[in-house]
Enzyme design. Structure first.
Site, PDB file in Angstrom:
ATOM      1  N   ASP A  25      -2.467  -3.305   3.169  1.00  0.00           N
ATOM      2  CA  ASP A  25      -2.904  -3.448   4.555  1.00  0.00           C
ATOM      3  C   ASP A  25      -3.978  -4.517   4.671  1.00  0.00           C
ATOM      4  O   ASP A  25      -4.893  -4.601   3.840  1.00  0.00           O
ATOM      5  CB  ASP A  25      -3.439  -2.121   5.090  1.00  0.00           C
ATOM      6  N   TYR A  73      -0.329  -3.703  14.033  1.00  0.00           N
ATOM      7  CA  TYR A  73      -1.272  -3.070  13.111  1.00  0.00           C
ATOM      8  C   TYR A  73      -2.282  -2.190  13.855  1.00  0.00           C
ATOM      9  O   TYR A  73      -2.918  -2.631  14.818  1.00  0.00           O
ATOM     10  CB  TYR A  73      -2.003  -4.151  12.314  1.00  0.00           C
ATOM     11  N   GLU A  83       0.820  -1.208   0.000  1.00  0.00           N
ATOM     12  CA  GLU A  83       0.000   0.000   0.000  1.00  0.00           C
ATOM     13  C   GLU A  83       0.856   1.261   0.000  1.00  0.00           C
ATOM     14  O   GLU A  83       0.465   2.284  -0.550  1.00  0.00           O
ATOM     15  CB  GLU A  83      -0.917  -0.016   1.223  1.00  0.00           C
TER      16      GLU A  83
END
Length: 685
Positions: free
Chosen positions: A107, A304, A11
């Protein structure tokens, strides 16, 4: 035989660099990396987005009510001009004959899936796809993720849900924004998630504005080291009478109850919990916290960020002590002697990603070298882990009921028994009662006072409290089995708040360290005219429920979109402007004069002078042929004179017949449907 490559698409470039380092890929190219049978490139966020309405029909460039609803039959995407070169590079890489397979390393979530699939499809790629799904950017986690790649088709449902969400937001946002903007004469941003959030803020301010404080009175006894209070009273005379009865009278202890209580350690942080805590402790906005956390994730210091889970998976239990040591190192403290790893691990309570925790790398990082915001957020994340693995905080609470003057009074005290998790948090102050208290004991009353208080209004929303309300909004109206309740998701709530502020519907007003979120006049007016279906969180909760069904394959994307299209059609067909709305949306432009048809204000725009009442349609156009033929312009001063007196003096008018100039008065004639002008010449004596 020509060697084959596996293409990895991430990403962001920073994530691509981290993956390259973990896989030992060192060859740097323009926009990608190459080596060891790998090609690694990146999307730079959303390279392509759903096209604007004008891409379907040039006439849609103008906002016209007769064009609504706009419902594309075949959806189009537009590649952003500033990202065209990176898309072209990715398309070339995806089409290379020596690329045998593609790894989606965007992601691991709904938006990441959409970003990759959009580029993949626009590039016309049909090569097999594998999915990288990780929660940490550490080298070990990346290599483990590549050793356990999953088939891309396993995430087809996730992509369909993401695409449906994007299209549905487009349909509601485009059509509702145009509809209400056209009806009420100013740009009004309307959306599935920003409108119910705005409604919460407007409702809170309405509650504050109508709140009337009510006084109350409490009688307090000073019993030598212990203060006992009576019940709240609304009548000051009653309170004074009780106080008088207690003066010069002893207090008799009726009951003494001692209870040992425990407070479990708070669970680990998900994104929303961390954003709320950062707002309370540091004054950070939800977007700032997310930005700092994203930077820490890319620096391999945190896991994350966009998660709604507050637990780790069961298979991580053995790794918890090492993570706790890293958290302690961030603070420069000793780790807890007893680490209760099992109480932070529960796979059943983990969705796509586990809770936010520091990584092992945090233990060896120079924390002082981090930017202030990142450093403070890393400390909060580490504190959360240190607290979560500790035993409960234990204390003893003693409640005493005493009688004086025929009335009951209560005193409470608290004594620490075991610090527990509060060793890494603020410790409440002990409020111990005097020793030796027992039933039947008589206490001297040294002083009696009547304390006056007033009920308090609801508090203005802060980012902390609005995030909490967004999480639970409409929960009472949503089925218990709904996976996602409230407004938005952890990943989107910060953006919702920023959009409300940027669109001028909400403003931040600083109050000491924390900023309150207050609706602007335009925001309050918008909620006044919006139909309930766009105000209440039930709509977005229903969407999330149905999107979950799309993701699982129990509802087709076509059926979901049919429901959204029906909602939009009904809104455009049935909605009627609120009577008297003109008061809610006063013109921000200077009044030039009164409208000769309806008496409302006429204001200046780029193309002319128009009545604020859109139903009136009175207009004086600046490009009028009447004035241009005489080489004159319809200025604001001329328009003001025409509106005030019905005529205005013109000097130096050009005559097409004679080529000379002359002076005259222009007369405004309006029959309620059309506006015309005529000249009237001065009589010569």
């Amino acid at each position: 035989m020509k060697s084959l490559y596996r293409l990895v698409v991430t990403e962001k470039s920073s994530v691509g660099q981290s993956i390259a380092a973990a896989l030992g890929v060192t060859g740097r190219k323009d926009g990608y990396m190459e080596g060891g049978g790998w090609l690694i490139s990146w999307c730079v966020g959303h390279l392509a987005e759903l096209s604007e309405p004008a891409a379907y029909d040039p006439d849609y460039a103008k906002w016209r009510q007769e064009d609504l609803p706009i419902l594309p039959e075949s959806w189009r995407f537009t590649i952003r001009a500033d990202k065209r070169s990176q898309f072209d590079l990715l398309r070339t890489l995806l089409r290379r004959e020596d690329v045998s397979e593609v790894v989606n390393a965007c992601d691991a979530g709904r938006e990441g899936e959409l970003i990759f699939r959009t580029v993949y499809h626009l590039a016309g790629c049909t090569k097999p796809v594998q999915r990288l799904w990780i929660s940490s950017m550490e080298d070990g986690a990346i290599r483990e993720g590549f050793a356990n790649l999953r088939p891309g088709r396993d995430y087809d449902g996730l992509h369909q849900a993401a695409l449906c969400r994007s299209k549905a937001d487009w349909l509601v946002g485009i059509n509702a924004t145009r509809l209400f903007s056209l009806l009420y004469g100013r740009t009004l941003n309307v959306g599935r998630v920003i409108s119910p959030t705005l409604a919460l803020i407007v409702q809170r301010e309405a509650e504050i504005s109508v709140f009337e404080p009510v006084p109350f009175y409490t009688v307090e006894l000073d019993c030598g080291g212990m203060t006992a209070a009576g019940e709240r009273l609304s009548d000051p005379a009653e309170a004074n009478a009780i106080a008088a009865a207690c003066r010069d009278s002893p207090a008799a202890v009726r009951t003494v109850e001692r209870q040992e209580k425990t407070e479990k350690a708070p669970a680990l942080c998900d994104l929303t919990t961390l954003q709320r805590e950062a707002n309370r402790a540091l004054g950070y906005t939800a977007q700032q916290t997310l930005d700092y956390l994203q930077a820490l994730y890319e620096k391999k210091l945190c896991t994350y960020p966009r998660t709604d889970s507050r637990f780790l998976t069961d298979d991580m239990e053995s790794a918890v002590p090492e993570l706790v040591s890293a958290a302690a190192a961030v603070w420069g403290l000793d780790a807890p002697e007893e680490i209760l790893a099992s109480q932070v691990c529960n796979s059943k309570k983990v969705s796509d990603h586990h809770a936010i925790v520091p990584t092992r790398s945090a233990a060896t990082t120079d924390i002082s070298a981090l930017p202030l915001g990142e450093r403070e957020i890393l400390r909060l994340v580490s504190q959360s882990l240190l607290r979560a693995v500790c035993p409960p905080y234990r204390y003893a609470e003693t409640a005493v009921v005493a009688e004086c003057g025929g009335h009951s009074f209560t005193a409470k005290g608290k004594v620490l028994l075991d610090t527990g998790w509060r060793a890494y948090a603020e410790l409440p102050q002990d409020t111990a009662l005097p020793e030796g208290l027992s039933e039947g004991l008589t206490l001297p009353v040294e002083a009696v006072r009547v304390k006056t208080g007033r009920t308090s209004p609801p508090r203005h929303f802060t980012e902390d409290t609005i995030l909490s309300s967004m999480e639970t909004a409409g929960a009472e109206d949503v089925p218990e089995n709904t996976e996602r309740r409230g407004i938005g998701t952890p990943a989107t709530r910060a953006g919702i708040l920023e959009k409300l502020v940027a669109s001028g519907l909400v403003e931040r007003k600083k109050a000491k360290k924390i900023a309150n979120l207050l609706p602007t006049q335009a925001g309050s007016s918008l909620i006044t005219v919006l139909p309930e279906v766009l105000q209440f969180p039930l709509l977005t909760a229903e969407w999330e429920q149905r999107l979950g069904e799309v993701e699982r394959g129990t509802l087709t994307p076509e059926d979901f979109m049919d429901g959204i299209a029906a909602l939009v059609r009904n809104l455009v067909r049935d909605y009627q402007p609120v009577p008297g709305w003109e008061v809610l949306f006063p013109s921000e432009r200077e009044t030039v004069g009164p409208c000769p048809r309806c008496g409302r204000a006429v204001t200046e725009s780029k193309k002319g002078f128009f009545c604020d009442n859109r139903d009136c349609r009175f207009a004086l156009w600046k490009d009028s042929k009447f004035f241009s033929a005489k080489k004159k312009s319809l200025t604001k001063s001329i328009a003001a004179a025409l509106l005030k007196d019905g005529q205005a003096r013109l000097t130096g008018c050009f005559s097409e017949k004679t080529g000379r100039t002359y002076d005259a008065a222009v007369i405004l004639e309006d029959d309620g449907a059309q506006t015309n002008y005529r000249l009237e010449f001065e009589r010569r004596s």
